[in-house]
Design a protein around this motif. Structure first.
Motif, mmCIF file in Angstrom:
data_model
loop_
_atom_site.group_PDB
_atom_site.id
_atom_site.type_symbol
_atom_site.label_atom_id
_atom_site.label_comp_id
_atom_site.label_asym_id
_atom_site.label_seq_id
_atom_site.Cartn_x
_atom_site.Cartn_y
_atom_site.Cartn_z
ATOM 1 N N LEU A 63 0.435 -1.245 -0.238
ATOM 2 C CA LEU A 63 0.094 -0.348 0.313
ATOM 3 C C LEU A 63 1.290 1.853 0.051
ATOM 4 O O LEU A 63 0.678 2.215 -0.238
ATOM 5 C CB LEU A 63 -0.407 -0.217 1.187
ATOM 6 C CG LEU A 63 -1.658 -1.275 1.000
ATOM 7 C CD1 LEU A 63 -2.905 -0.800 2.579
ATOM 8 C CD2 LEU A 63 -3.203 -0.556 -0.255
ATOM 9 N N TYR A 64 2.666 1.232 0.683
ATOM 10 C CA TYR A 64 2.582 2.780 0.520
ATOM 11 C C TYR A 64 3.692 2.087 -1.252
ATOM 12 O O TYR A 64 3.445 3.587 -1.635
ATOM 13 C CB TYR A 64 4.305 2.104 1.315
ATOM 14 C CG TYR A 64 5.627 2.747 1.073
ATOM 15 C CD1 TYR A 64 4.983 4.534 1.502
ATOM 16 C CD2 TYR A 64 6.435 2.359 0.989
ATOM 17 C CE1 TYR A 64 6.140 5.311 2.351
ATOM 18 C CE2 TYR A 64 7.575 3.494 0.829
ATOM 19 C CZ TYR A 64 7.101 4.953 1.124
ATOM 20 O OH TYR A 64 8.450 5.659 0.779
ATOM 21 N N ILE A 65 4.020 1.582 -1.600
ATOM 22 C CA ILE A 65 4.912 1.581 -2.930
ATOM 23 C C ILE A 65 3.329 1.383 -4.093
ATOM 24 O O ILE A 65 3.667 2.847 -4.817
ATOM 25 C CB ILE A 65 4.955 -0.017 -3.198
ATOM 26 C CG1 ILE A 65 5.932 -0.111 -2.641
ATOM 27 C CG2 ILE A 65 5.574 0.245 -4.932
ATOM 28 C CD1 ILE A 65 6.449 -1.575 -2.635
ATOM 29 N N THR A 66 1.975 1.405 -3.884
ATOM 30 C CA THR A 66 1.150 1.574 -4.574
ATOM 31 C C THR A 66 1.127 2.242 -5.532
ATOM 32 O O THR A 66 1.213 3.443 -6.488
ATOM 33 C CB THR A 66 -0.417 0.977 -4.577
ATOM 34 O OG1 THR A 66 -0.074 -0.527 -4.395
ATOM 35 C CG2 THR A 66 -1.347 1.086 -6.025
ATOM 36 N N PRO A 67 0.743 3.937 -4.580
ATOM 37 C CA PRO A 67 0.234 5.510 -4.456
ATOM 38 C C PRO A 67 1.896 5.971 -5.449
ATOM 39 O O PRO A 67 2.177 7.079 -6.349
ATOM 40 C CB PRO A 67 0.115 5.714 -3.720
ATOM 41 C CG PRO A 67 0.489 5.293 -2.321
ATOM 42 C CD PRO A 67 0.529 3.807 -3.140
ATOM 43 N N ARG A 68 2.723 5.379 -4.742
ATOM 44 C CA ARG A 68 4.110 6.271 -5.855
ATOM 45 C C ARG A 68 4.501 5.369 -7.179
ATOM 46 O O ARG A 68 4.877 6.641 -7.354
ATOM 47 C CB ARG A 68 5.175 5.234 -4.881
ATOM 48 C CG ARG A 68 5.627 6.536 -2.995
ATOM 49 C CD ARG A 68 5.970 5.503 -2.583
ATOM 50 N NE ARG A 68 7.915 5.124 -3.068
ATOM 51 C CZ ARG A 68 8.807 5.719 -2.738
ATOM 52 N NH1 ARG A 68 8.972 7.102 -1.909
ATOM 53 N NH2 ARG A 68 9.770 6.081 -3.120
ATOM 54 N N ASN A 69 3.431 4.699 -7.249
ATOM 55 C CA ASN A 69 4.199 4.338 -8.840
ATOM 56 C C ASN A 69 2.470 4.689 -9.428
ATOM 57 O O ASN A 69 2.317 3.907 -10.933
ATOM 58 C CB ASN A 69 4.473 2.995 -8.679
ATOM 59 C CG ASN A 69 5.659 2.079 -8.658
ATOM 60 O OD1 ASN A 69 6.610 2.127 -8.995
ATOM 61 N ND2 ASN A 69 5.870 2.631 -6.647
ATOM 62 N N ALA A 70 1.693 5.403 -8.998
ATOM 63 C CA ALA A 70 0.356 5.264 -10.093
ATOM 64 C C ALA A 70 1.152 6.399 -11.054
ATOM 65 O O ALA A 70 2.050 6.698 -11.243
ATOM 66 C CB ALA A 70 -0.117 6.243 -9.124
ATOM 67 N N LYS A 71 0.358 6.373 -12.312
ATOM 68 C CA LYS A 71 0.708 7.020 -13.406
ATOM 69 C C LYS A 71 0.613 8.750 -12.782
ATOM 70 O O LYS A 71 1.318 9.740 -14.022
ATOM 71 C CB LYS A 71 -0.437 7.197 -14.657
ATOM 72 C CG LYS A 71 -0.087 5.037 -15.377
ATOM 73 C CD LYS A 71 -1.088 5.334 -16.377
ATOM 74 C CE LYS A 71 0.572 4.133 -17.212
ATOM 75 N NZ LYS A 71 -1.302 3.573 -18.588
ATOM 76 N N ARG A 72 -0.495 9.084 -12.055
ATOM 77 C CA ARG A 72 -0.087 10.385 -12.125
ATOM 78 C C ARG A 72 -1.707 10.436 -10.323
ATOM 79 O O ARG A 72 -2.051 9.134 -10.236
ATOM 80 C CB ARG A 72 -1.551 11.127 -13.321
ATOM 81 C CG ARG A 72 -2.674 10.713 -13.451
ATOM 82 C CD ARG A 72 -2.952 12.232 -14.328
ATOM 83 N NE ARG A 72 -4.783 11.586 -15.213
ATOM 84 C CZ ARG A 72 -5.340 10.748 -15.048
ATOM 85 N NH1 ARG A 72 -4.200 10.289 -16.785
ATOM 86 N NH2 ARG A 72 -6.627 10.410 -15.745
ATOM 87 N N PRO A 73 -1.110 11.847 -9.965
ATOM 88 C CA PRO A 73 -1.972 11.899 -8.943
ATOM 89 C C PRO A 73 -3.268 11.348 -8.748
ATOM 90 O O PRO A 73 -3.483 11.038 -7.822
ATOM 91 C CB PRO A 73 -1.650 13.331 -8.277
ATOM 92 C CG PRO A 73 -0.469 13.614 -9.447
ATOM 93 C CD PRO A 73 -0.608 12.813 -10.351
#
Length: 397
Positions: free
Chosen positions: A323-333
């Motif tokens: 869950l920590y990694i997921t938002p850091r690797n989204a294509k855009r906010p």
């Protein structure tokens, strides 16, 4: 309108009890499945579906959950979720020997679990916007482990004392009290506090589904859910049926997994922060889980507790790390919300299929080692996927 957060400690406790009611509803059946199978003439696989079907609503509702929250508001949605716990438990208590009705009651109960974490994060973000949100989130995520520990030690003696469906009535009554507390004391956060959870530009779900990185992370989360909830369900059977411990002792050992997870959920954020490489934490955890799963049938009295310790540590590290990694690797906010929802959807899917697959394989082969091999294989799959993810991204996550 500003939120009254002067008593945010009390509000947080009420919110925590709301989430606890949902997971008590889920876990109450774990130690009772053997008795239910005997009373209702069910196979082990049929009985295990009573646990897995709880997460069916999570699979269906994970992606549209953000839209539901935006339309209803967090307080109304929270009340509806608790009402589902109450209704599902009452239906289950009155289901008698009807397996289809009992299954339906579990689906209704599961609606609460599908969105309770999302709602909880909205309130925590609002109440602790000036500090303490991280610690509050860590404490909040202990509710599944606490519910597991309680049910492992309480369900059997309470049922023997008060009747076979007494836990259903107790959870319904507890949830009714929590419903009243939420109705009286919980208020919707101010609109500006919810902006982080509502996309600012219209995201396209297709962008997430076609993002290979999200698939690696989502299947990793499915793998850990497969392992976690299978162990939660089969530990009493392993310690009781395979190792021959008497029921109360078997349930106590099984409950240690939940007890250890309470501490590890709180510490996981600190560990990830110290490592500065959450992907490596996931890899090490899956390797550790692969060994623990494979030796599940090779334990001795001196290693029972150690085994529950290792499975709790491994699963408790993987879930927050992903869950920590997921938002850091989204294509855009604007895709962060849907990315997390997609990962959660596969988490629920892993939860849903894990126990039936393992117990079905054990039933067919007549050997618990078959189940151990499947769990070890799923752990190895998780390790391989995170290695591929690390190679593809080529950066520290």
């Amino acid at each position: 309108m500003k939120d009254n957060t002067k008593n945010k400690g009390i509000l947080f406790i009420i919110l925590y009890l709301s989430a606890l009611s949902s997971t008590l509803s889920q876990m109450k059946i774990v130690t009772l499945m053997g008795d239910l199978a005997s009373q209702m003439n069910l196979s082990m696989t049929q009985a295990s579906w009573l646990m897995s079907v709880f997460t069916l609503a999570g699979i269906v509702l994970a992606l549209p959950g953000a839209s539901v929250l935006e339309k209803l508001g967090p307080k109304n949605l929270l009340l509806i979720l608790i009402a589902c716990v109450i209704a599902g438990n009452i239906i289950g208590a009155l289901a008698g020997s009807s397996y289809p009705v009992l299954l339906l009651s579990r689906v209704i109960e599961g609606i609460s679990f599908a969105m309770i974490i999302m709602v909880g994060l909205v309130f925590i973000n609002a109440w602790f916007q000036n500090g303490g949100a991280g610690i509050a989130t860590g404490v909040f995520t202990t509710f599944p482990a606490l519910a597991s520990f309680i049910c492992m030690n309480v369900s059997v003696p309470v049922t023997r004392m008060l009747g076979e469906r007494s836990m259903w009535w107790i959870v319904a009554g507890f949830s009714a009290v929590v419903f009243v507390l939420c109705l009286l004391f919980i208020h919707n956060p101010a609109a500006d506090n919810q902006e982080a959870f509502v996309p600012q530009e219209k995201p396209r779900l297709s962008e997430v589904i076609t993002d290979g990185k999200m698939w690696f992370l989502a299947v990793c989360q499915a793998c850990v859910a497969f392992i976690l909830f299978t162990f939660i369900t089969i530990y009493p059977q392993i310690f009781g049926g395979f190792y021959g411990l008497e029921p109360s002792t078997a349930n106590f050992y099984a409950s240690l997994n939940g007890l250890f997870s309470i501490a590890f959920c709180i510490l996981s954020g600190i560990i990830i922060e110290r490592f500065r490489n959450a992907s490596m934490v996931v890899l090490i955890s899956f390797m550790m889980l692969a060994i623990a799963c494979y030796i599940m049938t090779k334990l001795s009295p001196t290693t029972y507790i150690l085994h529950t310790f290792v499975t709790a540590l491994g699963t408790s590290l993987v879930i927050p790390a992903v869950l920590y990694i997921t938002p850091r690797n989204a294509k855009r906010p604007s895709l962060i919300g849907y990315s997390i929802a997609f990962v959660n959807m596969l988490y629920f899917a892993g939860n849903f299929i894990g126990t039936p697959i393992v117990t079905g394989a054990v039933e067919k082969s007549g050997s618990w080692q078959t189940g151990a091999d499947i769990l070890a294989g799923v752990s190895i799959l998780g390790a391989v996927l995170i290695i591929i993810f690390m190679t593809v991204t080529r950066k520290r996550n």
